[in-house]
Design an enzyme around this catalytic site. Structure first.
Site, mmCIF file in Angstrom:
data_model
loop_
_atom_site.group_PDB
_atom_site.id
_atom_site.type_symbol
_atom_site.label_atom_id
_atom_site.label_comp_id
_atom_site.label_asym_id
_atom_site.label_seq_id
_atom_site.Cartn_x
_atom_site.Cartn_y
_atom_site.Cartn_z
ATOM 1 N N SER A 124 0.808 -1.218 0.000
ATOM 2 C CA SER A 124 0.000 0.000 0.000
ATOM 3 C C SER A 124 0.845 1.273 0.000
ATOM 4 C CB SER A 124 -0.975 -0.028 1.186
ATOM 5 O OG SER A 124 -1.903 1.026 1.076
ATOM 6 N N HIS A 125 0.741 2.071 1.069
ATOM 7 C CA HIS A 125 1.403 3.380 1.120
ATOM 8 C C HIS A 125 2.802 3.306 1.736
ATOM 9 C CE1 HIS A 125 -0.942 2.537 4.677
ATOM 10 N NE2 HIS A 125 -0.158 3.341 5.359
ATOM 11 N N ASP A 301 -1.839 6.838 -3.369
ATOM 12 C CA ASP A 301 -0.766 6.091 -2.706
ATOM 13 C C ASP A 301 -0.213 5.024 -3.657
ATOM 14 O OD1 ASP A 301 -2.956 4.371 -2.643
ATOM 15 O OD2 ASP A 301 -2.441 3.533 -0.685
ATOM 16 N N ASP A 303 -0.644 1.772 -4.180
ATOM 17 C CA ASP A 303 -1.538 0.854 -4.905
ATOM 18 C C ASP A 303 -2.833 1.534 -5.357
ATOM 19 O OD1 ASP A 303 -2.493 1.008 -2.256
ATOM 20 O OD2 ASP A 303 -3.364 -1.005 -2.336
ATOM 21 N N ASP A 305 -5.349 3.015 -3.902
ATOM 22 C CA ASP A 305 -6.664 2.917 -3.245
ATOM 23 C C ASP A 305 -6.937 4.109 -2.333
ATOM 24 O OD1 ASP A 305 -4.906 2.159 -1.222
ATOM 25 O OD2 ASP A 305 -6.073 0.425 -0.571
ATOM 26 N N ARG A 306 -5.917 4.908 -2.020
ATOM 27 C CA ARG A 306 -6.119 6.100 -1.189
ATOM 28 C C ARG A 306 -6.051 7.359 -2.041
ATOM 29 N NH1 ARG A 306 -3.569 5.183 4.770
ATOM 30 N NH2 ARG A 306 -4.061 2.979 4.913
ATOM 31 N N LYS A 401 -11.385 0.432 -1.279
ATOM 32 C CA LYS A 401 -11.388 1.887 -1.439
ATOM 33 C C LYS A 401 -10.752 2.211 -2.790
ATOM 34 C CE LYS A 401 -7.651 2.055 1.993
ATOM 35 N NZ LYS A 401 -7.907 1.122 3.073
#
Length: 585
Positions: A124-125, A301, A303, A305-306, A401
């Protein structure tokens, strides 16, 4: 057609392979240990029912971070050995987490096949690179993350694993070229299909939003736009959506070439790490060097999703963002034209969404942190729009998300509000105008988060224990508060948040300590991570203001009395030994 044989490799359990809600995340050097990735992948296959593996179609891709290419080759060989029929891979290993969810739900292969799940390779982030993080998580046939019942099984399997099958002699698959490669194994045919990373996702976005109205907005000389992918996987979609489909200028894209180390940066879309975007939007402390900022800016981010949403010299909090999207969705976004089924937020997220739901007569849900809780509501047709304070926003179009979806939602709202202003001399309705109008209608939720990281775990638990104990006598709590700041409202109720899922009846306990004030303000304390690095105490402070003359204050000024109350009531400095938090959001 190349044929392959299956061999069985002996192995033994490796400690610490417990997946969280976002899968298993560790340093690259940990994943590179002999059998580390293989053990976890096989533990996952063993946790699934036979029909989800034998003869099934699986997606394997991720955010393109360092070690992804090698990991995909290993997973493909193990999938072949486990009897999987076909594996779908995004070109160059790139698929955003929301795109994977969309592909599981929407994509149909040339032979009519549909995916039953996915291995998503992302942390992720978190930063990427040889000395940084790698991660893997499994998503189910609804497109959402594996529920606890599955992740618990995976973990149990990692503790007892003795062997795994693998097709060692399967040739390396070229994941840079679109096409199908077919192999023949002991159980029959096995295909690996490499496909365009963006096609399915773009098609879905075009079915949700009015691209023509957004295109008109982006083509207006009054409107300027900037999007920063922070060298994450969003770059694989940004050019296609914003430039090719919507006609934005190439120069409006920042850091949109995906890199395995995210360009050496931290791919977390917030005011601290999206430095270049923050400076361009006129929000950095050294503002003034770069000319007039664009009207709208956004970041993603690693991937994708944010999301972070910015106006010219204006930051939109994630809590306000989801409330504003919900308030405007029916008019501005075709997908929601027939109404919202309901809305939901994570418990620590501000109550801005609650006020919108109450005013619009919508079903409302407050859930623990973790996207799977939203997924349950969506699968049951009870929720359309949801969000969390940690820069995650989404809807029931998928079960993750979705950062680019949130950006398109905001562009749709801006296009809708500016229908009559793009031609002629009328003033553009800006991001800041929309947010301030929302506050004027619904009130403003001043909001901040204090993170105290690497606190002694014993002391952190003692602090939480004190807060629970105080809840047994609210008159005593209110007496303490009045001594600290007489103007702060009384606490009306206090509890430890517990959630009973209205869909499956499951109960999640100890999800955070809440103090709810008579004027709608809140204090929330949560503890996360009690490993060798110590614990993190998260303190969420929220002040609700309905008085129109007081909604334009500086956030930190407005929150100062409540911050003081929170720190003194919890004896934060006494327990942590810290005079200030590690991070203030």
């Amino acid at each position: 057609m190349v044929s392959f044989k299956v061999s069985v490799v002996s192995t033994s359990p490796i400690d610490g392979q417990k997946p969280g809600t976002s899968g298993l995340r560790k340093k690259v050097k940990v994943f590179k240990q002999p059998n580390y990735l293989e053990n976890f992948v096989q533990a996952t296959f063993n946790a699934l029912t036979t029909e989800k593996v034998k003869g099934a179609t699986l997606v394997v891709s991720g955010d393109g971070r360092y070690y992804s290419e090698q990991a995909i080759q290993i997973i493909v060989k193990m999938a072949a050995a486990n009897g999987v029929r076909r594996v779908w891979v995004g070109q160059n290993s790139l698929l955003s987490t929301p795109a994977v969810s969309a592909i599981i739900r929407e994509r149909v292969g040339a032979d009519g096949s549909k995916a039953t799940g996915a291995f998503i390779l992302t942390a992720s982030h978190n930063p990427g690179g040889p000395t940084e993080d790698f991660g893997i998580k499994y998503n189910m046939e609804n497109g959402g993350p594996a529920p606890e019942s599955i992740t618990d099984k995976i973990y149990e399997n990692t503790k007892t694993i003795k062997e795994y099958p693998i097709a060692e002699d399967l040739p390396r698959v070229d994941i840079s070229t679109i096409g199908i490669t077919s192999f023949e194994g002991p159980e029959g045919k096995f295909d690996v299909e490499v496909f365009d990373s963006a096609d399915d996702y773009v098609k879905l976005m075009k079915s949700i939003f009015d691209f023509e109205s957004i295109k008109k907005l982006l083509s207006s000389p009054k409107f300027t736009f900037c999007y920063d992918a922070l060298h994450g996987v969003a770059g694989a979609y940004a050019h296609r959506i914003f430039v090719e489909e919507l006609g934005a200028q190439e120069s409006s894209l920042l850091n949109c070439v995906p890199k395995e180390d995210f360009g050496g940066g931290h791919p977390d879309p917030n005011l601290t790490y999206a430095k270049e975007l923050v400076a361009r939007m006129g929000l950095s402390k050294t503002d003034g060097a770069g000319g007039e900022p664009p009207e709208f800016g956004a970041a993603a981010d690693g991937d994708a999703d944010r999301n972070m949403i910015l106006g010219k010299r204006f930051f939109v909090t994630p809590s306000d963002s989801v409330a504003i999207i919900a308030a405007n969705a029916v008019g501005a976004i075709p997908y929601f034209s027939s109404g919202l089924k309901g809305v939901a937020r994570s418990m620590p997220t501000s109550a801005a969404l609650d006020v919108v739901a109450k005013n619009l007569g919508l079903k409302f849900f407050e859930v623990p942190t973790g996207w799977k809780f939203f997924g349950n509501l969506m699968d049951a047709g009870m929720c359309s729009v949801c969000g969390e304070e940690s820069f995650g926003t989404g809807s029931d179009h998928i079960r993750e998300k979705d950062g680019i979806w949130a950006v398109l939602a905001w562009l749709s709202i801006l296009a809708y509000k500016n229908k009559g202003t793009l031609d002629g001399n009328a003033k553009l309705v800006t991001v800041e105008d929309i947010v301030r109008q929302h506050w004027a209608t619904y009130g403003r939720h001043y909001y901040t988060r204090y993170d105290y990281e690497n606190v002694d775990a014993t002391k952190a638990k003692e602090l939480m224990g004190l807060l629970v104990k105080l809840q047994s006598s609210l008159p005593e709590v209110n007496k303490i508060i009045k001594e600290i700041h007489p103007e702060v409202a009384n606490v009306a109720s206090a509890d430890e948040f517990e959630y009973k899922d209205p869909v499956d009846g499951s109960v999640s306990k100890h999800q955070g300590i809440r103090y709810l004030f008579e004027d709608g303000s809140r204090l929330v304390f949560r503890l996360s991570g009690t490993g060798s690095e110590g614990a993190t105490i998260r303190l969420y402070i929220e002040q609700y203001e309905k008085d129109a003359s007081k909604i334009g204050r500086d956030s930190q000024d407005a929150l100062a009395p409540l911050v003081d109350v929170a720190l003194k009531l919890s004896k934060m400095q006494e327990f942590t030994g810290r005079s200030s938090p590690t991070v203030i959001t």
